[in-house]
Design an enzyme around this catalytic site. Structure first.
Site, PDB file in Angstrom:
ATOM      1  N   ASP A 140       0.809  -1.211   0.000  1.00  0.00           N
ATOM      2  CA  ASP A 140       0.000   0.000   0.000  1.00  0.00           C
ATOM      3  C   ASP A 140       0.848   1.269   0.000  1.00  0.00           C
ATOM      4  OD1 ASP A 140      -1.567   2.242   1.524  1.00  0.00           O
ATOM      5  OD2 ASP A 140      -3.116   0.867   0.849  1.00  0.00           O
ATOM      6  N   ILE A 169      -5.347   2.175  -0.011  1.00  0.00           N
ATOM      7  CA  ILE A 169      -5.427   1.642  -1.369  1.00  0.00           C
ATOM      8  C   ILE A 169      -5.838   0.176  -1.345  1.00  0.00           C
ATOM      9  CG2 ILE A 169      -4.157   1.229  -3.500  1.00  0.00           C
ATOM     10  CD1 ILE A 169      -2.406   3.624  -2.826  1.00  0.00           C
ATOM     11  N   ASP A 170      -5.307  -0.593  -0.405  1.00  0.00           N
ATOM     12  CA  ASP A 170      -5.744  -1.984  -0.258  1.00  0.00           C
ATOM     13  C   ASP A 170      -7.254  -2.062  -0.068  1.00  0.00           C
ATOM     14  OD1 ASP A 170      -3.337  -3.384  -0.511  1.00  0.00           O
ATOM     15  OD2 ASP A 170      -2.825  -3.084   1.584  1.00  0.00           O
ATOM     16  N   VAL A 171      -7.768  -1.206   0.793  1.00  0.00           N
ATOM     17  CA  VAL A 171      -9.207  -1.211   1.059  1.00  0.00           C
ATOM     18  C   VAL A 171      -9.974  -0.786  -0.190  1.00  0.00           C
ATOM     19  CG1 VAL A 171     -11.039  -0.095   2.388  1.00  0.00           C
ATOM     20  CG2 VAL A 171      -8.953  -0.867   3.538  1.00  0.00           C
TER      21      VAL A 171
END
Length: 418
Positions: A140, A169-171
């Protein structure tokens, strides 16, 4: 009561956050999600135990509640063959390995499509499936750095880069992955065809910065590091120190600005030509335009410094000016629990003799009830039932387990070494 994705079967080879969050959405919306992970210790997020003697620690469990675990070594011929056989009855296939990895085991889109022509197949990666950077590893904060997000936060061009303080960003790519999968399922229902989805962290990052990205692509507008200021540029859309903490306020329009200055005793700014573009200020619509930003900000800082953020939050909110005292996450969650100031879903999963609590998926359905009650599976939990439903007999299951290709029992975690 039926849920939107009842009857949908998902094979999920993903790990850590992005892919598991995508399939978590699907599981909570009613899909049967079969999490495929290595048989020895499961996926890597299980290792973040923070001292707990469990293979379902909170961070893992929160992303994997409602799923089943198929602990299968896909690197072996027998494991890959078994997964391809299971794909014949699947609706969705998710993976988040580097491009090319699953192809080495015959689990890429072309291979799965040959078995299930209408499969919805979602690949999640750092940089997408094509391009010179597609083989790079990604985390991320690395993608935040690469895409300019670190240079959007913070104050001033010379300040060091500043990452968003959580894996945003992962989420985001997990949420976008779930959205794309549900859209593809709807298309399949309508037209009878599958879909290949290429979701990447880079694309998710640009969507998070969508307005800024479009401003540069179309008008050449460079990005600015605006610190804690609001998007419109109004000097009263900012975060100010008060006597008892910080207050974020969004007095963007002249009407809001008048109400704000009345609350903090700075009404003179509304007629001060040095401070404001008074012609713009007196138009029927638009935003506050400063003539001398630093002068206005200085006046506002002085006025805020002697007042209570908590009291101003209440006063301004009642007057129609968005405002909030700056809180830590835990302060907000405790306040929401104690006062009911925000109506949040309260979802609870059964997990290892305790309750795992979340605040839902970001929205609440009126018709489809609460979450799937089951928590996250232990390594291999549910795998035996998955294989039995697929027609595999007990002897075949036992042989794969003896060979170390499959794990269907929950085993006690090995004691940690001091």
């Amino acid at each position: 009561m039926a849920k939107p994705l009842d009857g949908i079967r998902v094979l999920d080879l993903s790990h850590v956050i992005a892919g598991p969050l995508a399939s978590f959405y699907l599981a909570q919306l009613g899909a049967e999600v079969i999490k495929v992970e290595p048989p020895l210790a499961g996926e890597v997020l299980r290792s973040m135990k923070n001292g707990a003697d469990t293979d379902t620690p909170t961070g893992f469990a929160a992303l994997n509640a409602g799923k089943q675990s198929l602990a299968l070594d896909i690197r072996t011929r027998q494991g890959a063959d078994l997964l391809r056989a299971l794909a014949a009855s699947a609706d969705v296939f998710i993976e988040n390995f580097r491009p090319g990895v699953v192809a080495r085991h015959g689990l890429d889109y072309a291979s799965i499509k040959a078995i299930k022509p209408d499969i919805v197949y979602c690949s999640i990666s750092g940089f997408g499936q094509q391009g010179d950077w597609s083989q790079r590893g990604a985390y991320d904060h690395v993608v935040q750095a690469m895409t300019g997000m670190m240079m959007m936060s913070g104050e001033g061009d010379d300040a060091p880069p500043l990452k968003v303080g959580f894996p945003v960003i992962d989420v985001a790519v997990g949420m976008l992955g779930a959205l794309s999968i549900v859209s593809a399922l709807h298309r399949r229902l309508r037209e009878g065809v599958g879909q290949y989805i290429d979701a990447s962290m880079v694309q998710a990052s640009l969507m998070l910065m969508y307005t800024n990205t479009c401003a540069y692509l179309n008008d050449g507008t460079p990005t600015r590091r605006v610190g804690n200021r609001g998007y419109t540029g109004s000097p009263a859309a900012d975060t100010y120190r008060c006597a008892d903490g910080w207050l974020a306020v969004a007095a963007n329009t002249p009407e809001q600005f008048r109400k704000l200055t009345a609350a903090i005793g700075a009404e003179s700014l509304c007629g001060d030509a040095r401070a404001l573009d008074l012609e713009a200020f007196n138009l029927p619509n638009g935003f506050v335009v400063p003539n001398d930003r630093e002068y206005v900000v200085g006046q506002l800082r002085e006025a805020f410094s002697t007042r209570s953020a908590a009291q101003l939050e209440e006063l301004l909110s009642q007057a129609g000016v968005p405002a909030a005292k700056v809180r830590k996450l835990e302060e907000f969650l405790d306040e929401a629990d104690a006062t009911g100031c925000v109506n949040l879903p309260d979802h609870r999963f059964h997990q290892d003799g305790r309750e795992l609590r979340t605040h839902g998926l970001g929205f609440a359905f009126a018709q489809d009830g609460g979450p799937t009650p089951a928590g996250a599976p232990a390594v291999g939990e549910g795998g035996h039932a998955v294989l039995a439903r697929a027609g595999m007999d007990e002897q075949a299951i036992a042989e794969l387990e003896r060979a170390g290709i499959l794990r269907t029992k929950t085993r006690a975690a090995a004691p940690s070494l001091s």
